[in-house]
Write a protein that holds these residues in place. Structure first.
Motif, mmCIF file in Angstrom:
data_model
loop_
_atom_site.group_PDB
_atom_site.id
_atom_site.type_symbol
_atom_site.label_atom_id
_atom_site.label_comp_id
_atom_site.label_asym_id
_atom_site.label_seq_id
_atom_site.Cartn_x
_atom_site.Cartn_y
_atom_site.Cartn_z
ATOM 1 N N MET A 1 19.922 13.327 2.116
ATOM 2 C CA MET A 1 19.399 13.653 0.799
ATOM 3 C C MET A 1 18.241 12.751 0.404
ATOM 4 S SD MET A 1 20.073 16.056 -1.084
ATOM 5 C CE MET A 1 19.396 15.329 -2.564
ATOM 6 N N ASN A 4 15.203 13.088 2.440
ATOM 7 C CA ASN A 4 14.444 14.283 2.104
ATOM 8 C C ASN A 4 13.530 14.040 0.916
ATOM 9 O OD1 ASN A 4 14.917 16.369 3.891
ATOM 10 N ND2 ASN A 4 17.021 16.498 3.162
ATOM 11 N N ARG A 5 14.100 13.353 -0.050
ATOM 12 C CA ARG A 5 13.277 13.023 -1.212
ATOM 13 C C ARG A 5 12.052 12.217 -0.762
ATOM 14 N NH1 ARG A 5 13.032 16.016 -4.304
ATOM 15 N NH2 ARG A 5 14.793 16.964 -5.283
ATOM 16 N N ASP A 8 9.490 14.263 0.894
ATOM 17 C CA ASP A 8 8.878 15.054 -0.165
ATOM 18 C C ASP A 8 7.747 14.273 -0.830
ATOM 19 O OD1 ASP A 8 10.193 16.483 -3.246
ATOM 20 O OD2 ASP A 8 8.284 16.697 -2.228
ATOM 21 N N ILE A 11 4.726 13.651 1.333
ATOM 22 C CA ILE A 11 3.833 14.776 1.545
ATOM 23 C C ILE A 11 3.012 15.047 0.295
ATOM 24 C CG2 ILE A 11 3.774 17.246 1.970
ATOM 25 C CD1 ILE A 11 6.435 16.625 3.613
ATOM 26 N N GLU A 12 3.696 14.938 -0.835
ATOM 27 C CA GLU A 12 3.001 15.233 -2.089
ATOM 28 C C GLU A 12 1.859 14.243 -2.331
ATOM 29 O OE1 GLU A 12 3.814 17.972 -4.359
ATOM 30 O OE2 GLU A 12 4.596 18.459 -2.379
ATOM 31 N N GLU A 20 4.137 9.391 7.268
ATOM 32 C CA GLU A 20 4.642 10.740 7.263
ATOM 33 C C GLU A 20 5.259 11.076 8.615
ATOM 34 O OE1 GLU A 20 1.982 13.750 5.797
ATOM 35 O OE2 GLU A 20 2.943 15.047 7.265
ATOM 36 N N ILE A 24 8.967 12.335 9.708
ATOM 37 C CA ILE A 24 9.365 13.455 10.551
ATOM 38 C C ILE A 24 10.428 13.008 11.525
ATOM 39 C CG2 ILE A 24 8.596 15.003 12.377
ATOM 40 C CD1 ILE A 24 5.824 14.799 11.020
ATOM 41 N N ALA A 25 10.165 11.847 12.118
ATOM 42 C CA ALA A 25 11.095 11.380 13.130
ATOM 43 C C ALA A 25 12.477 11.196 12.532
ATOM 44 C CB ALA A 25 10.593 10.060 13.708
ATOM 45 N N ALA A 27 13.665 12.831 10.019
ATOM 46 C CA ALA A 27 14.224 14.137 9.730
ATOM 47 C C ALA A 27 14.736 14.825 10.992
ATOM 48 C CB ALA A 27 13.162 15.004 9.069
ATOM 49 N N GLU A 28 14.111 14.509 12.125
ATOM 50 C CA GLU A 28 14.503 15.178 13.360
ATOM 51 C C GLU A 28 15.920 14.857 13.781
ATOM 52 O OE1 GLU A 28 11.856 14.457 16.592
ATOM 53 O OE2 GLU A 28 10.272 15.503 15.539
ATOM 54 N N ASP A 29 16.354 13.683 13.413
ATOM 55 C CA ASP A 29 17.640 13.249 13.928
ATOM 56 C C ASP A 29 18.781 13.622 13.006
ATOM 57 O OD1 ASP A 29 19.134 12.158 15.846
ATOM 58 O OD2 ASP A 29 19.148 10.158 14.975
ATOM 59 N N LYS A 30 18.648 14.734 12.350
ATOM 60 C CA LYS A 30 19.644 15.129 11.369
ATOM 61 C C LYS A 30 20.672 16.050 11.991
ATOM 62 C CE LYS A 30 18.140 13.533 7.336
ATOM 63 N NZ LYS A 30 17.279 14.452 6.627
#
Lengths: 355, 442, 378
Positions: A1, A4-5, A8, A11-12, A20, A24-25, A27-30
């Motif tokens: 969670m 992710n924030r 977010d 990127i914004e 960034e 990604i890295a 996020a990939e390991d989720k």
């Protein structure tokens, strides 16, 4: 969670790109990725290999045969390869030989204590052959010799084929042309008549007969590498166009590195398959040569030699199946086993089926 | 041998960190798969009466209704739920675009509609695909019933026919259309394709629905001429078609798809044509059976930009001229925007958003749709940094029961860890599967 | 079909000697003498350019580069029967830190050009200067040192990684071969590199087939960067990837460019991607560069009709806005048998008689904006 924030926000806001990517890295390991378990390469190969019942059958056949030939003599050490069973009944045979003019008569008395052509019994599981040697024992020793000879021949063929095919495929041009023309010529030669002729030549030069089979099989390999060479050449021609070979070129790797680190490992599966399949045919060749009396001479055993006798004595062919059928069955099992395994390996290792 | 040793060592090491499946798991998967596959294969080949697969349309304005479609692949790694509960409609005479990234199930959806999934691994497991077929009416023997010409009084017109033996008989005269093709009685029937035995699919394929594939290089048979392959379609699907008639029709079709010299193309082999021409021929072939539904699976992906523009132009032109619908499958949002009336966005085997083209492009709701649109640089945009969706497109094995996009989503809220979001209606034709738009529960 | 075309061209050539439309620079192209003179002048220009010193600002300078492939040879005579001019008289320069985008359709020779400037193909003619050095005739041994300076990333992430090596092997091999860092530090170096390219450290032991396209492309980028190059040719690096992954890879390339002061040659058929990433753009058609210039110039004032058509062919992701599209008629001719004169004349909406006979000159229209057309859009 929280991560992710983070992504977010990253990127914004137009922060630098570096963070960034690390985002990604993370996020990939989720969990989603973790849910998917892959098959390891080995398991994938094994799974495909064992999917076909035939390859299992082949494996069992060959394993049994190998155990029989190499472990067998230790388990059943009653006879040696060339032990003649002299426990047979003493048979006296008297021949009268009279001279032409009938002046004197000579009496020949021969006696035979060899237990030859015995049927299967407790002493001889599969009986004895015409020399009184135990067939069961000779099957084991014969198998060893047949298979070793075939293995050696296949290795020699493959080595020659890989080297010639590799050179031909990698360098191309005029070298390729020459090697391929040599292949064409070699493929025109009829192997069996050639072997017969060479056998005669060896005989005329007084080469001892027990070396025949090694020499002949060696020559056979020297003549039969074109098949392997063509396979390797085709594969190399295909792989050479792959982008990772261009990448290797762009990296400035040496030719040797390109061939041995990048090309050969990638054609190994195909080579392995082809070798397995040709093992079967080599065993057949060995038997054929032995059958044609170009194989190992009698006190030594090989499956082909054990069948050879039926070409001389038709009574054995008719009456004593126990003499020649077992080795025939062994040859069939070996050839079938190698072919089944070869087919299974092809299915398992073929890159087209890779997922 | 060294190869194997090395691999098995590594394997042993890796089994510890559970990246790979263990032998036990592999066997369990294989066993479960084998059972399911056997059951489904049996059902696929079973002979059933027609009533079993006749259905009713929910809305008569639709030509195709896909409802809760599940198409799975039973692989060694587990069950890939390539299409996992997809529901959408194709209205008559409209173009529906399905868009998504590789592995999202868009091609599998089209393959399921055509029943072309490669068995035994690929199977439709559940759901229904209702298709309104407009087929020849058949008598008890399965022959089509011709329509006879009638004079002013409503009497059937008879004509003298001389057969091969020189015998002359009086037969009722069959009506012919402008192309000289005999007219037969037709009727509308709704089939549930998912329940149809695979052997009955010949009734629909080619005649009722046809497909244009991505690869124009490999979709044509290289040993036959274009004419040969085109004629075959006419000969197969039009009762009583002669060779001359088929040729005439084929040339008409080639003309229709904008081929300048149809006679020459008719006589040439596929390798003599360029990619764009081949794709035109493929389209002509798809049109030859006068289908009511054309499935175009990435029809322009393998083509160059200028050729793609030509083909899109052709499609847009054909849309107005044929009496049928188009299901367009592509990953290119630009193509969808040019072509489609309705858009379906798929992700990991599910539909996450659907609506009319302008709704999807002007007012995208799902974070994935938004992200897709932002991550493609356009010819007009001038931004400095490109938006990107982090992470990878998931492989739909063992999916959890929460939103599949959660891990990559930039607008994730607490609810997202809960159940998979249901479809929320945003406007009469606009639906989205996202918790952000769920009505407040109170 | 092509044969016939050629015949047609030839007959018209003979028939219409007098009455012709005036065109651009050569009003009298039908005059054989005039024509020969012009050709002579062009040849002289190429010869003269050979002697020029290399551009000191440029990292890579390419002059009149040719790459021909021999298609057919007779068995006895080694004279080629037909040649494929994959790259035909291409010139451009790239400055340090710039990104040159090359766009074109299939068969336009953009991939061949990318590989030729890296000397993966030996050029048939012309010159390549890298850092002011003429590398055109470098031998493989001399090139080996330069391999650490220039690298390539390929289109297909599936065939560009050796299937039987682990990611660690793939990435550490070039480091080992070129001795970038001492043996003991290789693993740390590779781990660091992987992190920069957005790869997790436990990927080190895995095989390429376990990864998705995007991750594989990251591995390819990491491999190219393992030797610390200055110049990277990106040969359609995102064409085979999904849209959401494309953006990741493009951002990664941009990030690495800033971090490592890289110079890119970015080859793609996707105009929007090229527009996004490039500083300069070259448009290729059938082996020739038809237009070259700064991104802003090319997009705001395209001169060549092919460039204009290419731009208008890109589908517009806005369903309500119907753009007027310039449709090019016909197909791309085969590069083995390109049309005579201007190669684009068979499809050009504004082709005139002259275009069928004389190839247009590659002219500089404004500062750094080149175009090869008789009737450019002003």
């Amino acid at each position: 969670m929280e991560e992710n924030r983070e992504t977010d926000e990253m990127i914004e806001s137009s922060e630098n790109v570096n963070e960034e990517v690390s985002g990604i890295a993370v996020a990939e390991d989720k969990p989603l990725d973790k849910n998917v378990k892959l098959m390891s390469p080995t398991r994938m190969v094994l799974r495909r290999f064992f999917r076909s019942k035939l390859s299992i059958v082949g494996l069992v056949m060959l394993a049994a045969l190998l155990l029989f030939c190499w472990i067998g003599p230790f388990v059943y050490p009653v006879y040696k390869e060339d032990t003649v069973d002299r426990s047979g009944r003493y048979e006296y045979t008297a021949y009268d030989v009279s001279s032409d003019n009938g002046e004197y008569v000579q009496l020949f008395v021969t006696f035979n204590n060899v237990n030859d052509l015995a049927g299967p019994s407790a002493e001889h599981i599969l009986g004895t052959d015409e020399q009184g040697m135990d067939i069961f024992t000779r099957l084991m020793y014969g198998g060893r010799r047949s298979m070793i000879v075939s293995f050696l021949a296949v290795f020699l063929t493959s080595a020659l084929g890989i080297i010639m095919g590799g050179i031909s495929g990698y360098y191309g041009g005029i070298v390729d042309n020459i090697i391929m023309r040599i292949c064409d010529v070699l493929m025109c030669l009829p192997m069996l008549p050639l072997m017969l002729i060479i056998g005669t030549v060896l005989d005329a030069n007084g080469v001892p007969q027990r070396y025949y089979i090694y020499l002949l099989m060696g020559l056979l390999s020297v003549f039969s590498w074109p098949g392997m060479a063509r396979l390797v050449r085709g594969q190399i021609l295909f792989l050479r166009e792959q982008e990772y070979m261009v990448a290797a070129e762009a990296m400035g790797y040496s030719t040797a590195r390109k061939i041995f680190k990048h090309l050969i490992p990638n054609i190994l599966p195909q080579i392995l398959v082809s070798m397995t399949l040709s093992l079967g045919s080599m065993i057949l060749y060995e038997s054929t040569l032995s059958y044609l009396n170009l194989g190992v001479p009698v006190p030594y055993a090989s499956w082909g030699t054990m069948i050879e006798i039926i070409s001389k004595r038709s009574d054995i062919l008719q009456n004593n199946f126990n003499v020649w059928v077992p080795s025939g069955i062994c040859i069939i099992i070996a050839v079938l086993g190698f072919n089944f395994i070869g087919d299974g390996l092809r299915d398992a290792l073929d890159p087209k089926q890779r997922r | 041998m060294a190869l194997f040793n090395k691999k098995s060592e590594e394997n042993a090491k890796k089994n510890e960190d559970k990246h790979y499946l263990s032998g036990k798991e592999v066997r369990a998967i294989a066993k479960a798969n084998a059972k399911e596959m056997r059951r489904l294969e049996k059902a696929k080949n079973k002979k059933v009466p027609e009533e079993y697969y006749l259905a009713e349309m929910k809305d008569n304005g639709n030509i195709l209704e896909v409802e809760d479609l599940h198409s799975y692949f039973f692989t060694d790694q587990g069950v890939v739920k390539a299409v996992n509960g997809v529901t959408f409609n194709i209205p008559l005479n409209s173009t529906v675009g399905v868009v998504g990234e590789s592995g999202c199930g868009k091609s599998v959806t089209s393959m399921s509609i055509m029943r072309l999934l490669q068995g035994p691994t690929g199977q439709i497991v559940n759901g229904s695909i209702r298709f309104k077929a407009y087929d020849f009416k058949r008598d008890e023997n399965g022959n089509p019933i011709p329509v006879y010409e009638k004079d002013e009084n409503g009497e059937i017109v008879y004509e003298e026919v001389t057969d091969n033996n020189g015998k002359t008989t009086r037969k009722p005269k069959q009506m012919t259309d402008n192309g000289g093709i005999g007219v037969f009685e037709k009727e509308e029937k709704v089939y549930d394709i998912a329940k149809m035995p695979i052997k009955e699919m010949y009734r629909l394929r080619g005649r009722q629905m046809s497909m244009v594939f991505q690869e124009p290089m490999t979709s044509l048979n290289p040993v036959f001429t274009i004419g040969n392959q085109l004629d075959e379609v006419s000969l197969l699907h039009i009762p009583g078609a002669t060779k001359e008639l088929a040729k005439k029709r084929s040339i008409d079709m080639l003309n229709m798809v904008g081929i300048a010299m149809p006679e020459r193309v008719y006589a040439s082999y596929p390798h003599e044509l360029s990619g764009g021409m081949r794709q035109r021929v493929m389209i002509a072939m798809a049109l030859a059976g006068e289908p009511r539904l054309i499935i175009a699976d990435e029809p322009t992906t393998a083509l160059d930009v200028t050729i793609q523009a030509q083909i899109l132009d052709l499609f847009n032109d054909l849309k107005k001229r044929i009496n049928g619908s188009i299901l367009l499958i592509t990953h290119d949002l630009g193509v969808i925007a040019e072509m489609a009336d309705y858009v379906v966005v798929m992700y990991a085997g599910r539909i996450i958003e659907q609506g009319t083209a302008s709704e999807i492009f002007k007012n995208p709701c799902h974070p994935y749709t938004k992200g897709l649109q932002k991550s493609k640089p356009t010819m007009k945009s001038n931004e400095d940094k490109l938006f990107n969706i982090p992470g990878n497109v998931p492989n739909p094995i063992n999916m959890p029961n929460h939103c599949y996009f959660k891990e990559r989503c930039a607008e994730c809220i607490g609810k997202c860890s809960g159940d998979y979001p249901g479809m929320v209606q945003v406007s009469p034709s606009h639906f989205v599967a996202c918790h952000l738009y769920a009505p407040k529960e109170d | 079909m092509n044969e016939e075309n050629k015949m047609n061209v030839e007959t018209t050539e003979k028939a219409e000697t007098a009455a012709n439309t005036s065109g651009g620079e050569f009003a009298n192209f039908d005059d054989a003498q005039e024509f020969e003179k012009e050709m002579e002048a062009r040849r002289a220009k190429i010869e003269a350019d050979k002697l020029l010193p290399p551009d000191p600002d440029a990292l890579l300078e390419v002059r009149h580069l040719n790459k021909y492939f021999v298609l057919k040879k007779t068995f006895f005579k080694q004279i080629p029967l037909s040649t494929l001019k994959a790259v035909d008289d291409v010139s451009f320069t790239i400055k340090k830190g710039e990104t040159l985008g090359i766009v074109g359709e299939s068969g336009c020779g953009k991939t061949t050009m990318g590989r030729t400037v890296l000397k993966l193909h030996q050029p048939t003619g012309g010159q390549i200067f890298f850092k002011g050095q003429d590398i055109t005739n470098f031998k493989p041994k001399e090139m080996k040192a330069l391999r650490t300076e220039m690298q390539i990333v390929f289109q297909d992430p599936y065939s560009s990684l050796p299937p039987r090596s682990t990611v660690g092997d793939i990435l550490s091999e070039p480091v080992k071969v070129h001795g970038i860092v001492p043996q003991s530090e290789i693993k740390d170096y590779v781990m660091n590199l992987m992190e920069q390219c957005g790869l997790r450290d436990y990927y080190y032991e895995r095989y390429p087939h376990e990864f998705s396209g995007g991750q594989r492309q990251r591995i390819c980028i990491a491999r190219a960067l393992a030797v610390n190059p200055k110049f990277v040719v990106c040969d359609e690096p995102v064409s085979a990837l999904d849209v959401s992954i494309q953006a990741q890879i493009i951002n990664l390339l941009k990030k690495l460019q800033i971090e490592r002061q890289l110079t890119y040659m970015f080859i793609s058929h996707d105009l929007s991607v090229v527009k996004y990433i490039s500083d300069k753009i070259g448009v290729m058609y059938l082996g020739s560069m038809v237009e070259f210039g700064k991104k802003e110039d090319i997009f705001s004032r395209p001169h060549h009709p092919y460039t204009i058509a290419l731009f208008s062919a890109v589908p517009n992701p806005d369903p309500d806005e119907k753009t007027h599209r310039i449709l090019l008629s016909g197909d791309i001719p085969s590069p083995a048998n390109p049309p005579k004169g201007c190669k684009f004349h068979t499809r050009c909406p504004r082709a005139k008689e002259i275009c069928k006979h004389i190839a247009p000159k590659y002219r500089e229209f404004e500062e750094g904006h080149f175009c090869a057309c008789h009737f450019p859009e002003e």
